[in-house]
Design an enzyme around this catalytic site. Structure first.
Site, PDB file in Angstrom:
ATOM      1  N   HIS A 121       0.815  -1.220   0.000  1.00 40.40           N
ATOM      2  CA  HIS A 121       0.000   0.000   0.000  1.00 40.40           C
ATOM      3  C   HIS A 121       0.852   1.275   0.000  1.00 40.40           C
ATOM      4  CE1 HIS A 121      -3.603  -2.285   0.423  1.00 40.40           C
ATOM      5  NE2 HIS A 121      -3.342  -2.705   1.643  1.00 40.40           N
ATOM      6  N   ASP A 158      -2.989 -10.782  -2.270  1.00 39.63           N
ATOM      7  CA  ASP A 158      -3.533 -10.223  -1.029  1.00 39.63           C
ATOM      8  C   ASP A 158      -4.985  -9.822  -1.262  1.00 39.63           C
ATOM      9  OD1 ASP A 158      -2.250  -8.802   1.694  1.00 39.63           O
ATOM     10  OD2 ASP A 158      -4.039  -7.796   0.924  1.00 39.63           O
ATOM     11  N   HIS A 160      -6.486  -7.252  -0.288  1.00 37.61           N
ATOM     12  CA  HIS A 160      -6.565  -5.819  -0.533  1.00 37.61           C
ATOM     13  C   HIS A 160      -5.713  -5.468  -1.752  1.00 37.61           C
ATOM     14  CE1 HIS A 160      -7.236  -6.324   3.856  1.00 37.61           C
ATOM     15  NE2 HIS A 160      -8.208  -5.451   3.630  1.00 37.61           N
ATOM     16  N   ASP A 241      -4.861 -12.829   3.815  1.00 39.96           N
ATOM     17  CA  ASP A 241      -6.063 -12.260   4.401  1.00 39.96           C
ATOM     18  C   ASP A 241      -7.315 -12.549   3.565  1.00 39.96           C
ATOM     19  OD1 ASP A 241      -4.818 -10.650   2.542  1.00 39.96           O
ATOM     20  OD2 ASP A 241      -4.879  -8.831   3.755  1.00 39.96           O
TER      21      ASP A 241
END
Length: 312
Positions: A121, A158, A160, A241
């Site tokens: 990120h 991931d 996200h 996740d």
């Protein structure tokens, strides 16, 4: 295969109750050590300022490398800096660089970097989403500059979207960024129409999609794009996740899905890149799911289901 980590990565203190905690890395290391006792581990070096500046702005370096004297400091609502954070961040980035060096020099085909804080990120000039520096972006930039590669792929599973990695490379056709992620979830980026310079492939999946939809997205869209790109190096943002037990998302995967995608990525690395594949730990916030996902991932990197390398 080689593993990379460093004790300093446990010293990044995010405060009580934060999901991105030192226990995450401890769980991964404990599980992988128990499952693969013969796996060789190497202590990650520090990244240098010059290596970081390949993708990051001086202002971000100044922020991250100037920690509070005590306690923690918030960089955004989710991202904290503590006295131990600079060393952890430098070692996390350094792991990816060292692993890239190892696979490019033929010391190993595959490497797994068990480090924190995560990275995908972080943008060129901002820490965000638990991430201080973009570990995998620095590794990709190192491969491009140090080894003169023309085609580096970053595969991100991931849950996200890796907005930072995408933003850093969206105008650089030497890097193909591929991501499956849960739709309408932090950081609310990664729409299918985000194509960059034709080097982005994003597949957002609805909450509750499950393993079959995840595999179909990769089988029909992401893996063919990766195959056509013929990467000379495959880098993996390995977030666990997406597991159905994770408290921060609802994609409903299980460890067999992580084993499957890792095997498929390893197959393409074997086909196009002499087997060169470097994986970096990203998210995963249920400790048992994280243990199981990491073990499944490392097992696949070690060769379960992946053919011998066939290309130079």
């Amino acid at each position: 295969m080689l593993g990379y980590t460093h004790p300093a990565c446990l010293d990044h203190d995010t405060g009580a109750g934060h999901p991105e905690c030192a226990e995450r890395l401890g769980a991964v290391l404990e599980a992988v050590h128990a499952a693969f006792p013969a796996l060789e581990w190497i202590e990650a070096p520090r990244a240098t300022r010059g290596q970081l500046l390949r993708v990051h702005d001086e202002r971000l370096l100044a922020t991250v490398l100037s920690p509070p004297l005590a306690g923690t400091m918030r960089l955004d609502p989710d991202t904290l800096l503590s006295p131990g954070s600079p060393e952890a961040a430098l070692r996390a980035v350094g792991a990816g660089i060292a692993a890239t060096e190892a696979v490019m020099h033929g010391e190993t085909d595959a490497a797994f970097c068990a480090v924190r804080p995560p990275g995908h990120h972080a943008t060129a000039d901002a820490a965000m989403g638990f991430c201080l520096f973009d570990n995998i972006a620095v590794a990709a930039a190192h491969a491009l500059e140090r080894f003169g590669l023309a085609r580096v792929a970053i595969a991100d599973f991931d849950v996200h979207h890796g907005n930072g990695t995408q933003a850093i490379f969206e105008h650089d056709p030497r890097v193909l960024y591929l991501s499956s992620h849960q739709a309408d979830l932090y950081p609310w980026s990664g729409a299918a129409n985000e194509r960059g310079a034709g080097n982005l492939v994003n597949l957002p999946l609805p909450a509750g999609s499950g393993g079959e939809a995840f595999r179909q997205a990769w089988r029909e869209h992401l893996l063919p794009a990766l195959d056509a790109f013929a990467p000379q190096l495959v880098l993996v943002s390995a977030g666990f996740d997406g597991d159905r037990r994770d408290p921060l998302a609802q994609l409903a995967l299980d460890p067999s899905d992580f084993a499957w995608i890792t095997t498929e990525l390893a197959r393409l690395a074997s086909r196009h890149a002499c087997g060169r594949i470097v994986s970096m730990l990203e998210g995963g916030y249920d400790l048992q799911a994280l243990r199981e996902g990491a073990v499944a991932h490392v097992a696949a990197l070690l060769g379960d289901g992946a053919p011998a390398r066939t290309a130079g």
